[in-house]
Design an enzyme around this catalytic site. Structure first.
Site, PDB file in Angstrom:
ATOM      1  CG  ASP A  91       7.377  11.833  13.112  1.00  0.00           C
ATOM      2  OD1 ASP A  91       7.809  12.827  12.486  1.00  0.00           O
ATOM      3  OD2 ASP A  91       7.491  10.670  12.685  1.00  0.00           O
ATOM      4  CG  LEU A 123      -1.988  -1.059   1.302  1.00  0.00           C
ATOM      5  CD1 LEU A 123      -2.687  -1.014   2.659  1.00  0.00           C
ATOM      6  CD2 LEU A 123      -3.012  -0.844   0.183  1.00  0.00           C
ATOM      7  CE  LYS A 127       3.949   1.809   9.949  1.00  0.00           C
ATOM      8  NZ  LYS A 127       4.205   2.979  10.847  1.00  0.00           N
ATOM      9  N   GLY A 129       9.406   1.320   6.985  1.00  0.00           N
ATOM     10  CA  GLY A 129       9.165   0.042   6.336  1.00  0.00           C
ATOM     11  C   GLY A 129       7.992   0.073   5.379  1.00  0.00           C
ATOM     12  N   GLY A 187       7.111   3.760   3.936  1.00  0.00           N
ATOM     13  CA  GLY A 187       7.523   4.864   4.786  1.00  0.00           C
ATOM     14  C   GLY A 187       8.957   4.702   5.213  1.00  0.00           C
ATOM     15  N   GLY A 188       9.398   5.625   6.058  1.00  0.00           N
ATOM     16  CA  GLY A 188      10.769   5.566   6.531  1.00  0.00           C
ATOM     17  C   GLY A 188      11.028   4.366   7.405  1.00  0.00           C
TER      18      GLY A 188
END
Length: 447
Positions: free
Chosen positions: A279, A160, A182, A166, A163-164
């Site tokens: 974040d 899908l 994830k 994984g 990201g940083g």
């Protein structure tokens, strides 16, 4: 119940024979009645005279003591009645107060999902059969083989996003439940801490604007997190992906901003202890099939509140990090407000938080936009082309003013997220969770 018990005991005590029966206060017969000695016989008294007069004296005493008994009895009855009434009133007042406090507590802590008709029950019920082993709060540990089967052995067709931390895979479980898995990249102790932090926070937090973590898995050195599936990916994908924001109308963008503000307000004001996300960025704002926005990725979240936290290791994403945190290491909830302001500028302008302007040179969206945000003649020209000329100009100026306040260099000048939340409610249509009547807005824009 304790108060009612006391009332019943009090009534029983005062209605018992000990308190209700007349008191016999007649004195015991005297050993010898004192009699005034006569002149004839100072030491002896005729027995017949004593017998003749003693009944009258004792009768008078009995009558006198009976009157006294009645008065004491009446006083006790009145006193006990008053005491019982007071106890009854106090108990009623206590019960009333307890009910009010209970209602207030339920209202303030009411599940937002229930308030807006969103139920997590069906999702969790479907997922219940997958739970094995230990649990961390409401988070289940899942068998690795179940994840392999659900993702077709983590096939690339099921990716899908990336990201940083994984890849994210779409998963389809046997009980017709779709989820997102994830697969975290190996990263040593830092990645391990973030993995544990994510599970710890999301096992405590459930809110309509915070993504639901369904489970986790540890297999060898691999770590996996299973979330509810968000069909419209992330805000970053919608704004900066292939569609370049064309799916996000002005009203949808305002709804997303309101949803994010609600999620942050829950973290800052309703969690105990308060939580600083640390974040917040467009890639960590996920969108479901109805474009409801939910905060994700709590690996860097920290307990904070309004107190300054120093000497915190610098973490976050360039472009979203507040200047006081970047330069001095000072972290507060206002750091999240700054990041929210950057996200708001993304929604408003359609630009990335940091853009390359020349070889080896980058410029932040804050630096570029700040001079133009306060100029009403320039502002309409820098709006994202996908929404240009589709909003009420008064609303555009309001949103720009909120963004300017949120990205102030001085933290004390930034508003609380609660104030930001209340500022957005009138800008979002009723059917999207705000209080704006679209017809009124349309008439206003035509005027």
């Amino acid at each position: 119940m304790k108060v009612l018990f006391i009332v019943f005991v009090s009534i029983w005590v005062f209605s018992s024979p000990l308190f209700s029966a007349p008191l016999d206060v007649r004195p015991d017969p005297p050993v010898a009645d004192p009699v005034i000695p006569t002149e004839k016989d100072p030491f002896f008294v005729n027995s017949s005279s004593v017998n003749a007069h003693s009944p009258e004296v004792s009768g008078a005493k009995v009558v006198h003591h009976q009157d006294l008994n009645k008065k004491i009895l009446i006083a006790l009855v009145v006193a006990s009645t008053l005491f019982g009434v007071i106890l009854l009133l106090l108990s009623c007042f206590s019960i009333y107060r307890l009910k009010r406090l209970k209602k207030w507590h339920e209202k303030t802590n009411q599940s937002p999902e229930a308030a807006r008709g969103i139920s997590l029950g069906p999702i969790l019920d479907k997922f219940a059969s997958l739970r094995i082993g230990s649990k961390k709060g409401s988070i289940a540990e899942i068998e690795y083989q179940l994840l392999v089967a659900a993702t077709n052995n983590f096939h690339e067709d099921n990716i899908l996003g990336e990201g940083g931390s994984g890849h994210i895979y779409k998963a389809h479980f046997d009980n017709d439940l779709h989820a997102a898995v994830k697969k975290l990249s190996a990263g040593g102790q830092v990645a391990q801490r973030e993995f544990e932090n994510e599970i710890e926070w999301l096992s405590k937090i459930q809110h309509q604007n915070i993504v639901l973590l369904l489970g986790y898995c540890i297999h060898g050195e691999g770590q996996y997190l299973v979330y509810e599936l968000m069909h419209n990916s992330s805000l970053e994908f919608q704004l900066h992906g292939p569609s370049h924001g064309k799916s996000l109308t002005w009203h949808l963008r305002m709804k997303i901003a309101l949803d994010v503000a609600r999620g942050l307000e829950y973290l800052h004001e309703h969690c105990n202890p308060p939580v600083i996300h640390r974040d917040l960025k467009s890639s960590n704002i996920l969108l479901d099939s109805n474009f409801n926005a939910k905060l994700s990725d709590f690996g860097l979240a920290i307990a904070g509140g309004n107190s300054h936290k120093t000497n915190i290791k610098l973490s976050g994403t360039l472009g979203y990090v507040a200047p006081e945190y970047l330069l001095d290491g000072k972290l507060t909830d206002k750091s999240d407000v700054y990041a929210f302001g950057v996200v708001l500028l993304e929604l408003l302008l359609g630009r990335r938080p940091v853009e390359k302007v020349a070889e080896g040179q980058c410029q932040s969206i804050v630096t570029w936009a700040m001079p133009q945000l306060t100029d009403r003649s320039k502002l309409p020209n820098i709006v994202d082309p996908a929404i240009k000329n589709t909003m009420d100009l008064k609303h555009l100026y309001q949103v720009a003013a909120i963004a300017v306040l949120c990205v102030q260099p001085e933290p004390s000048y930034r508003p609380l997220i609660t104030d930001v939340l209340h500022s957005f409610i009138p800008l979002v249509p009723l059917d999207l969770g705000g209080s704006l009547r679209v017809m009124d807005s349309a008439l206003s824009s035509c005027a």
